[in-house]
Motif scaffolding. Structure first.
Motif, short mmCIF file in Angstrom:
data_model
loop_
_atom_site.label_atom_id
_atom_site.label_comp_id
_atom_site.label_asym_id
_atom_site.label_seq_id
_atom_site.Cartn_x
_atom_site.Cartn_y
_atom_site.Cartn_z
N TYR A 57 66.97 -15.21 38.05
CA TYR A 57 68.36 -15.68 37.97
C TYR A 57 68.99 -15.33 36.64
CZ TYR A 57 66.89 -18.71 41.82
OH TYR A 57 66.40 -19.19 43.00
N GLN A 58 70.30 -15.19 36.65
CA GLN A 58 71.08 -14.99 35.43
C GLN A 58 71.66 -16.35 35.03
OE1 GLN A 58 71.77 -12.28 33.46
NE2 GLN A 58 72.93 -13.64 32.14
N TYR A 59 71.35 -16.82 33.83
CA TYR A 59 71.85 -18.10 33.34
C TYR A 59 72.90 -17.89 32.27
CZ TYR A 59 67.89 -20.12 35.76
OH TYR A 59 66.99 -20.49 36.73
N ASP A 60 73.89 -18.76 32.25
CA ASP A 60 74.88 -18.74 31.18
C ASP A 60 74.31 -19.36 29.92
OD1 ASP A 60 77.22 -17.64 32.63
OD2 ASP A 60 76.97 -19.45 33.83
N ILE A 61 73.53 -20.43 30.10
CA ILE A 61 72.96 -21.16 28.97
C ILE A 61 71.51 -21.53 29.31
CG2 ILE A 61 73.10 -23.25 27.55
CD1 ILE A 61 76.11 -23.35 28.27
N ILE A 62 70.64 -21.40 28.31
CA ILE A 62 69.27 -21.90 28.42
C ILE A 62 69.08 -22.89 27.28
CG2 ILE A 62 66.81 -21.35 28.32
CD1 ILE A 62 67.54 -18.56 29.42
N ILE A 63 68.68 -24.10 27.63
CA ILE A 63 68.39 -25.14 26.64
C ILE A 63 66.89 -25.37 26.68
CG2 ILE A 63 68.81 -27.52 25.93
CD1 ILE A 63 71.48 -27.36 27.47
N CYS A 64 66.22 -25.24 25.54
CA CYS A 64 64.76 -25.31 25.56
C CYS A 64 64.19 -25.93 24.29
CB CYS A 64 64.18 -23.92 25.77
SG CYS A 64 64.71 -22.75 24.52
N ASN A 65 62.97 -26.40 24.42
CA ASN A 65 62.27 -26.96 23.26
C ASN A 65 61.08 -26.10 22.85
OD1 ASN A 65 60.54 -27.68 25.38
ND2 ASN A 65 59.82 -29.49 24.29
N ALA A 66 61.02 -24.89 23.37
CA ALA A 66 59.91 -23.99 23.04
C ALA A 66 60.40 -22.55 23.06
CB ALA A 66 58.79 -24.16 24.06
N ILE A 67 59.79 -21.75 22.21
CA ILE A 67 60.10 -20.32 22.23
C ILE A 67 59.34 -19.70 23.39
CG2 ILE A 67 59.85 -18.15 20.95
CD1 ILE A 67 60.23 -19.81 18.40
N PHE A 68 60.04 -18.95 24.21
CA PHE A 68 59.43 -18.35 25.39
C PHE A 68 59.46 -16.82 25.24
CE2 PHE A 68 63.80 -19.55 26.02
CZ PHE A 68 64.40 -18.41 26.51
N PRO A 69 58.54 -16.12 25.90
CA PRO A 69 58.40 -14.67 25.70
C PRO A 69 59.68 -13.86 25.87
CG PRO A 69 56.52 -15.49 26.89
CD PRO A 69 57.50 -16.64 26.77
N SER A 70 60.50 -14.14 26.85
CA SER A 70 61.69 -13.32 27.06
C SER A 70 62.86 -13.70 26.16
CB SER A 70 62.12 -13.36 28.53
OG SER A 70 62.51 -14.66 28.89
N TYR A 71 62.66 -14.65 25.26
CA TYR A 71 63.73 -15.05 24.34
C TYR A 71 64.31 -13.86 23.59
CZ TYR A 71 65.87 -16.50 19.99
OH TYR A 71 66.72 -16.61 18.92
N ARG A 72 63.46 -13.03 23.06
CA ARG A 72 63.93 -11.87 22.27
C ARG A 72 64.84 -10.96 23.10
NH1 ARG A 72 63.04 -13.54 17.68
NH2 ARG A 72 60.97 -13.96 16.94
N SER A 73 64.55 -10.79 24.38
CA SER A 73 65.37 -9.91 25.21
C SER A 73 66.74 -10.52 25.51
CB SER A 73 64.66 -9.58 26.51
OG SER A 73 64.56 -10.73 27.32
N LEU A 74 66.89 -11.82 25.29
CA LEU A 74 68.16 -12.48 25.56
C LEU A 74 69.08 -12.56 24.34
CD1 LEU A 74 66.83 -15.47 27.71
CD2 LEU A 74 68.04 -13.43 28.53
N ILE A 75 68.57 -12.17 23.18
CA ILE A 75 69.34 -12.31 21.94
C ILE A 75 70.69 -11.60 22.04
CG2 ILE A 75 69.42 -11.66 19.49
CD1 ILE A 75 66.45 -12.35 19.33
N ASN A 76 70.73 -10.41 22.57
CA ASN A 76 71.98 -9.66 22.66
C ASN A 76 72.59 -9.68 24.06
OD1 ASN A 76 71.99 -8.85 19.93
ND2 ASN A 76 70.44 -7.31 20.40
N SER A 77 72.18 -10.61 24.87
CA SER A 77 72.73 -10.71 26.23
C SER A 77 73.87 -11.73 26.25
CB SER A 77 71.64 -11.13 27.21
OG SER A 77 71.34 -12.50 27.07
N GLU A 78 74.41 -11.95 27.42
CA GLU A 78 75.49 -12.93 27.57
C GLU A 78 74.95 -14.35 27.75
OE1 GLU A 78 78.34 -11.79 30.51
OE2 GLU A 78 78.58 -9.80 29.65
N THR A 79 73.64 -14.49 27.81
CA THR A 79 73.02 -15.80 27.95
C THR A 79 72.90 -16.45 26.58
OG1 THR A 79 71.74 -15.08 29.86
CG2 THR A 79 70.95 -17.04 28.70
N HIS A 80 73.41 -17.66 26.45
CA HIS A 80 73.29 -18.41 25.20
C HIS A 80 72.03 -19.25 25.26
CE1 HIS A 80 77.34 -17.31 24.01
NE2 HIS A 80 77.68 -17.53 25.26
N VAL A 81 71.20 -19.18 24.22
CA VAL A 81 69.97 -19.95 24.16
C VAL A 81 70.11 -20.98 23.05
CG1 VAL A 81 67.47 -19.88 23.89
CG2 VAL A 81 68.65 -17.94 24.96
#
Length: 108
Positions: free
Chosen positions: A56-80
């Motif tokens: 799925y494509q998310y607009d926002i991800i709210i999390c309490n842990a660093i997850f592996p795909s975090y780095r790939s989302l840095i320059n995406s439209e998904t806000h973490v």
């Protein structure tokens, strides 16, 4: 006096990743109380969250842990947004080291 006009905004998708059921429920209830235009998916493990993120494509991800795909989302439209337990020097040093820009203090 200027009055805001209601706009027809499409639904926003949010993923909440947290290992605590009660914390996920609190966040979900809070977000739903503020808007009817959101769809919330909850995950209690990093592995499950990764599966959701791959599908799925998310607009926002709210999390309490660093997850592996975090780095790939840095320059995406998904806000973490990372949830941190406090703003101690140790915690702030770690989020800076991980290049985390968006965080919210959410006590344990």
């Amino acid at each position: 006096m200027y009055q805001r006009q209601k706009t027809n905004i499409s639904k926003r998708s949010i993923l909440i990743l947290h290992d605590s059921d009660s914390k996920r429920e609190i966040l979900s209830a809070y977000l739903k109380s503020d808007s009817e235009n959101i769809v919330i998916q909850e995950s209690h493990t990093i592995a499950e969250a990764e599966e959701f993120i791959n599908y799925y494509q998310y607009d926002i991800i709210i999390c309490n842990a660093i997850f592996p795909s975090y780095r790939s989302l840095i320059n995406s439209e998904t806000h973490v947004i990372f949830l941190i337990p406090n703003k101690s020097e140790l915690v702030l040093e770690e989020i800076n080291k991980q290049k985390i820009k968006d965080y919210l203090v959410f006590p344990k």
